[in-house]
Write a protein that holds these residues in place. Structure first.
Motif, PDB file in Angstrom:
ATOM      1  N   ASP A   1      -0.733  32.163 -18.302  1.00 15.30           N
ATOM      2  CA  ASP A   1       0.645  32.604 -18.070  1.00 15.30           C
ATOM      3  C   ASP A   1       1.072  33.444 -19.266  1.00 15.30           C
ATOM      4  OD1 ASP A   1       3.161  31.414 -16.098  1.00 15.30           O
ATOM      5  OD2 ASP A   1       3.701  32.555 -17.883  1.00 15.30           O
ATOM      6  N   PHE A   2       1.807  34.516 -19.014  1.00 16.54           N
ATOM      7  CA  PHE A   2       2.212  35.404 -20.112  1.00 16.54           C
ATOM      8  C   PHE A   2       3.628  35.122 -20.587  1.00 16.54           C
ATOM      9  CE2 PHE A   2       4.133  37.441 -16.500  1.00 16.54           C
ATOM     10  CZ  PHE A   2       5.283  38.027 -16.991  1.00 16.54           C
ATOM     11  N   ASP A   3       4.361  34.267 -19.887  1.00 15.27           N
ATOM     12  CA  ASP A   3       5.800  34.123 -20.087  1.00 15.27           C
ATOM     13  C   ASP A   3       6.134  33.049 -21.120  1.00 15.27           C
ATOM     14  OD1 ASP A   3       8.387  34.838 -19.635  1.00 15.27           O
ATOM     15  OD2 ASP A   3       8.424  34.269 -17.527  1.00 15.27           O
ATOM     16  N   THR A   4       7.406  33.044 -21.529  1.00 13.85           N
ATOM     17  CA  THR A   4       7.945  31.993 -22.388  1.00 13.85           C
ATOM     18  C   THR A   4       8.931  31.146 -21.600  1.00 13.85           C
ATOM     19  OG1 THR A   4       9.696  33.466 -23.178  1.00 13.85           O
ATOM     20  CG2 THR A   4       7.679  33.350 -24.498  1.00 13.85           C
ATOM     21  N   VAL A   5       9.179  29.949 -22.075  1.00 18.30           N
ATOM     22  CA  VAL A   5      10.139  29.053 -21.422  1.00 18.30           C
ATOM     23  C   VAL A   5      11.547  29.535 -21.732  1.00 18.30           C
ATOM     24  CG1 VAL A   5      10.989  26.691 -21.247  1.00 18.30           C
ATOM     25  CG2 VAL A   5       8.539  27.110 -21.624  1.00 18.30           C
ATOM     26  N   GLU A   6      12.325  29.754 -20.675  1.00 16.12           N
ATOM     27  CA  GLU A   6      13.726  30.146 -20.817  1.00 16.12           C
ATOM     28  C   GLU A   6      14.617  29.035 -20.288  1.00 16.12           C
ATOM     29  OE1 GLU A   6      14.255  33.823 -18.762  1.00 16.12           O
ATOM     30  OE2 GLU A   6      12.871  34.933 -20.049  1.00 16.12           O
ATOM     31  N   ALA A   7      15.876  29.039 -20.711  1.00 10.00           N
ATOM     32  CA  ALA A   7      16.811  28.004 -20.259  1.00 10.00           C
ATOM     33  C   ALA A   7      16.935  27.990 -18.738  1.00 10.00           C
ATOM     34  CB  ALA A   7      18.183  28.225 -20.907  1.00 10.00           C
ATOM     35  N   SER A   8      16.837  29.167 -18.119  1.00 10.47           N
ATOM     36  CA  SER A   8      16.967  29.243 -16.664  1.00 10.47           C
ATOM     37  C   SER A   8      15.761  28.663 -15.937  1.00 10.47           C
ATOM     38  CB  SER A   8      17.175  30.699 -16.223  1.00 10.47           C
ATOM     39  OG  SER A   8      16.068  31.499 -16.600  1.00 10.47           O
ATOM     40  N   ASN A   9      14.682  28.375 -16.668  1.00 13.76           N
ATOM     41  CA  ASN A   9      13.497  27.751 -16.063  1.00 13.76           C
ATOM     42  C   ASN A   9      13.638  26.231 -15.943  1.00 13.76           C
ATOM     43  OD1 ASN A   9      11.340  29.831 -18.129  1.00 13.76           O
ATOM     44  ND2 ASN A   9      12.237  30.335 -16.155  1.00 13.76           N
ATOM     45  N   LEU A  10      14.553  25.647 -16.695  1.00 18.26           N
ATOM     46  CA  LEU A  10      14.546  24.196 -16.856  1.00 18.26           C
ATOM     47  C   LEU A  10      14.896  23.441 -15.581  1.00 18.26           C
ATOM     48  CD1 LEU A  10      16.132  23.736 -20.414  1.00 18.26           C
ATOM     49  CD2 LEU A  10      13.798  24.371 -19.765  1.00 18.26           C
ATOM     50  N   ASN A  11      15.515  24.127 -14.615  1.00 21.19           N
ATOM     51  CA  ASN A  11      15.901  23.414 -13.396  1.00 21.19           C
ATOM     52  C   ASN A  11      14.710  23.150 -12.476  1.00 21.19           C
ATOM     53  OD1 ASN A  11      15.535  26.084 -12.342  1.00 21.19           O
ATOM     54  ND2 ASN A  11      16.929  25.606 -10.659  1.00 21.19           N
ATOM     55  N   ARG A  12      13.564  23.766 -12.735  1.00 21.87           N
ATOM     56  CA  ARG A  12      12.423  23.588 -11.833  1.00 21.87           C
ATOM     57  C   ARG A  12      11.090  23.400 -12.551  1.00 21.87           C
ATOM     58  NH1 ARG A  12      13.923  28.628 -12.528  1.00 21.87           N
ATOM     59  NH2 ARG A  12      12.436  30.328 -12.758  1.00 21.87           N
ATOM     60  N   LEU A  13      11.055  23.589 -13.856  1.00 24.36           N
ATOM     61  CA  LEU A  13       9.806  23.505 -14.610  1.00 24.36           C
ATOM     62  C   LEU A  13       9.555  22.057 -14.990  1.00 24.36           C
ATOM     63  CD1 LEU A  13       7.722  25.625 -15.654  1.00 24.36           C
ATOM     64  CD2 LEU A  13       8.915  25.509 -17.847  1.00 24.36           C
ATOM     65  N   VAL A  14       8.433  21.489 -14.547  1.00 19.35           N
ATOM     66  CA  VAL A  14       8.204  20.061 -14.723  1.00 19.35           C
ATOM     67  C   VAL A  14       8.094  19.678 -16.189  1.00 19.35           C
ATOM     68  CG1 VAL A  14       5.692  20.115 -14.542  1.00 19.35           C
ATOM     69  CG2 VAL A  14       6.932  18.123 -13.694  1.00 19.35           C
ATOM     70  N   PHE A  15       7.663  20.608 -17.059  1.00 12.30           N
ATOM     71  CA  PHE A  15       7.712  20.346 -18.496  1.00 12.30           C
ATOM     72  C   PHE A  15       8.870  21.108 -19.139  1.00 12.30           C
ATOM     73  CE2 PHE A  15       4.540  23.724 -17.820  1.00 12.30           C
ATOM     74  CZ  PHE A  15       5.033  24.729 -18.628  1.00 12.30           C
ATOM     75  N   GLY A  16       9.912  21.349 -18.349  1.00 15.79           N
ATOM     76  CA  GLY A  16      11.062  22.106 -18.837  1.00 15.79           C
ATOM     77  C   GLY A  16      12.037  21.229 -19.611  1.00 15.79           C
ATOM     78  N   PHE A  17      11.897  21.246 -20.937  1.00 18.24           N
ATOM     79  CA  PHE A  17      12.798  20.511 -21.815  1.00 18.24           C
ATOM     80  C   PHE A  17      13.354  21.484 -22.857  1.00 18.24           C
ATOM     81  CE2 PHE A  17       9.625  17.455 -20.316  1.00 18.24           C
ATOM     82  CZ  PHE A  17      10.457  16.490 -19.760  1.00 18.24           C
ATOM     83  N   GLN A  18      14.537  21.170 -23.361  1.00 18.51           N
ATOM     84  CA  GLN A  18      15.189  22.072 -24.312  1.00 18.51           C
ATOM     85  C   GLN A  18      14.295  22.379 -25.512  1.00 18.51           C
ATOM     86  OE1 GLN A  18      17.994  23.707 -24.064  1.00 18.51           O
ATOM     87  NE2 GLN A  18      18.895  22.764 -22.239  1.00 18.51           N
ATOM     88  N   LYS A  19      13.491  21.425 -25.925  1.00 16.20           N
ATOM     89  CA  LYS A  19      12.664  21.640 -27.118  1.00 16.20           C
ATOM     90  C   LYS A  19      11.620  22.734 -26.916  1.00 16.20           C
ATOM     91  CE  LYS A  19       9.273  17.981 -26.099  1.00 16.20           C
ATOM     92  NZ  LYS A  19       8.639  16.752 -26.634  1.00 16.20           N
ATOM     93  N   TYR A  20      11.337  23.078 -25.644  1.00 14.47           N
ATOM     94  CA  TYR A  20      10.336  24.099 -25.379  1.00 14.47           C
ATOM     95  C   TYR A  20      10.918  25.489 -25.156  1.00 14.47           C
ATOM     96  CZ  TYR A  20       6.914  20.331 -24.744  1.00 14.47           C
ATOM     97  OH  TYR A  20       6.088  19.251 -24.931  1.00 14.47           O
ATOM     98  N   VAL A  21      12.231  25.620 -25.092  1.00 16.40           N
ATOM     99  CA  VAL A  21      12.838  26.929 -24.852  1.00 16.40           C
ATOM    100  C   VAL A  21      12.432  27.894 -25.968  1.00 16.40           C
ATOM    101  CG1 VAL A  21      15.016  28.215 -24.703  1.00 16.40           C
ATOM    102  CG2 VAL A  21      14.774  26.023 -23.523  1.00 16.40           C
ATOM    103  N   GLY A  22      11.943  29.059 -25.563  1.00 16.97           N
ATOM    104  CA  GLY A  22      11.491  30.061 -26.513  1.00 16.97           C
ATOM    105  C   GLY A  22      10.006  29.997 -26.824  1.00 16.97           C
ATOM    106  N   ARG A  23       9.339  28.931 -26.416  1.00 16.55           N
ATOM    107  CA  ARG A  23       7.897  28.804 -26.660  1.00 16.55           C
ATOM    108  C   ARG A  23       7.107  29.343 -25.474  1.00 16.55           C
ATOM    109  NH1 ARG A  23       5.822  23.175 -28.768  1.00 16.55           N
ATOM    110  NH2 ARG A  23       3.975  24.500 -29.020  1.00 16.55           N
ATOM    111  N   ALA A  24       5.897  29.764 -25.717  1.00 16.82           N
ATOM    112  CA  ALA A  24       5.022  30.210 -24.633  1.00 16.82           C
ATOM    113  C   ALA A  24       4.813  29.058 -23.652  1.00 16.82           C
ATOM    114  CB  ALA A  24       3.687  30.673 -25.196  1.00 16.82           C
ATOM    115  N   LYS A  25       4.825  29.366 -22.356  1.00 15.17           N
ATOM    116  CA  LYS A  25       4.614  28.326 -21.350  1.00 15.17           C
ATOM    117  C   LYS A  25       3.255  27.656 -21.522  1.00 15.17           C
ATOM    118  CE  LYS A  25       7.682  29.955 -17.674  1.00 15.17           C
ATOM    119  NZ  LYS A  25       7.763  30.513 -16.300  1.00 15.17           N
ATOM    120  N   THR A  26       2.248  28.431 -21.904  1.00 15.86           N
ATOM    121  CA  THR A  26       0.925  27.822 -22.118  1.00 15.86           C
ATOM    122  C   THR A  26       0.969  26.791 -23.233  1.00 15.86           C
ATOM    123  OG1 THR A  26       0.378  29.751 -23.475  1.00 15.86           O
ATOM    124  CG2 THR A  26      -0.424  29.747 -21.202  1.00 15.86           C
ATOM    125  N   GLU A  27       1.657  27.107 -24.341  1.00 15.37           N
ATOM    126  CA  GLU A  27       1.759  26.177 -25.457  1.00 15.37           C
ATOM    127  C   GLU A  27       2.563  24.939 -25.075  1.00 15.37           C
ATOM    128  OE1 GLU A  27       3.488  28.299 -28.669  1.00 15.37           O
ATOM    129  OE2 GLU A  27       1.781  29.649 -28.944  1.00 15.37           O
TER     130      GLU A  27
END
Length: 240
Positions: A57-83
């Motif tokens: 995946d090339f993207d980073t975690v954004e706040a708008s992802n958190l409603n559906r991303l199973v590892f979507g937590f505030q601590k990951y916002v701004g980090r690469a989705k792979t990381e």
């Protein structure tokens, strides 16, 4: 000292047996795309006991992802989705081996990202041209794979289906993918997860792709469908 709560795979062992757990631990699976669908699929594979994952995946975690991303937590916002995924996966199973690639791929370069060491592949890409090209490369290479179609703009997970691409109805993304694959003379005999629920139209944006609505329910459930199919395929030779 014995852990009174047992171990991670105790409940899975009851269903698949020791031989099934061993087959899963030895398996190599690739997941392309860690959005709502791909994240749920990949994390299910971790929980099920798959021992080796390759995620792209090339993207980073954004706040708008958190409603559906199973590892979507505030601590990951701004980090690469792979990381973020690798961190979450190791919280569940510290011994799992994961290769993560943060790369952008286009329709032209999609075939180059295929992890050829993997025995099963999950296409969870949501961009049309890269998705069609990846599917075409997987099908031409006789790889075992499953693909997800559209899940955005929907509210009803019970309207998800699992079956061959040729049987899909009521999914605009599948229609567009099928048109591209037909031009490339790719058979439509591979398995897909799709929804026949009419999607809410995205909000328009001038000069850019519209903003898609989403819920936790449909993307994550589609990911569960995909992971379950993958695990069943991995267990076929163990007679589970």
């Amino acid at each position: 000292m014995t852990n009174p709560g047992g171990s991670l795979f105790d409940r899975t062992r009851i269903i698949v047996g020791e031989h099934g757990l061993r087959a899963l631990a030895e398996a190599h699976v690739a997941v392309y795309g860690l959005g709502g669908v791909g994240a749920a699929c990949a994390l299910d594979l971790v929980r099920a006991g798959v021992g080796h994952l390759h995620v792209v995946d090339f993207d980073t975690v954004e706040a708008s992802n958190l409603n559906r991303l199973v590892f979507g937590f505030q601590k990951y916002v701004g980090r690469a989705k792979t990381e973020a995924f690798i961190d979450a996966a190791h919280e569940i199973n510290p011994s799992i081996e994961i290769a993560g690639e943060k790369i952008f791929f286009s329709g032209e370069t999609a075939p180059e990202i295929i992890a050829r060491e993997c025995s099963i592949h999950a296409d969870c890409v949501d961009s049309l041209s890269p998705k069609a090209s990846l599917i075409a490369a997987l099908r031409r290479g006789d790889f075992i794979f499953i693909s997800s179609m559209g899940t955005a703009g929907r509210l009803m997970p019970e309207r998800l289906r699992l079956g061959p691409m040729a049987s899909v109805k009521g999914c605009p993304l599948a229609r567009a993918v099928r048109q591209k694959l037909s031009k490339m003379q790719i058979p439509l005999d591979f398995p897909v997860v799709w929804s026949d629920e009419p999607a809410v139209k995205p909000l328009p944006r001038e000069g850019r792709r519209g903003i898609q609505g989403s819920t936790p329910f449909v993307p994550q459930t589609a990911g569960h469908f995909m992971a379950a199919w993958i695990v069943r395929r991995l267990l076929e030779d163990t007679h589970v």
